[in-house]
Design a protein around this motif. Sequence first.
Motif: not given
Length: 214
Positions: A130-154
Amino acid sequence: ATMSWLCNSANCQFSVFALTTIGWILSSTSMGLVEWRIWYMKDTPLYPPGIACVGIFRVCIYRHRTNSTTTKFCYRYSYQDTFLPFEIYMAQRFLLTASIFGFFGRAFNILALRNTSVKIFEEDTYNSFIVSGVFNVAAGVFILIAVLQNYDAIINSRGITFPPSLQMPFKPDVQEVGTAIQVAGIGVLPMLLTGMFSLFYKCPLMLYQIFPTT
């Protein structure tokens, strides 16, 4: 049947670990790549022509001096730089946090797989998944936000007020998505999918513990 299902579940968890590792490596690699945004700049009275690769932690500028020579200059951002736009400033924090979360996610996944492989079916094993899943999901969400924000800026052609010493305009003539965004986008998929898998794919182990076979 229960034992067969359990073995298959363990094999699936090893596959999940492999996919998570690939996603973590790709997302971590994207941090070091400078090709997040590609700027194509034409010759103007104020700025010379060239191509700029705008990354999360640095920018590299390529100038065509003659027909056969090209110069490269890279500028690494510092914490004193106030010209960085919000999406790059936040992407720095998000990607670093995602890399750390991804590391801990893999560590807890290794612990859970170790307990599973030696037939230690305790509550700690389930909690590790469960803890592994929480960390991986949280990491994926952070990466997704960074990607979407910069894609939107472009997509919306947002500019950056670089220091005058870099001789770069506020906005380029053409702005494109770089390969680093693609790498990060590919890496985020296994992080999210395997994280969700670890969160919900613990039931067979719990059933085996509660109703052991003789």
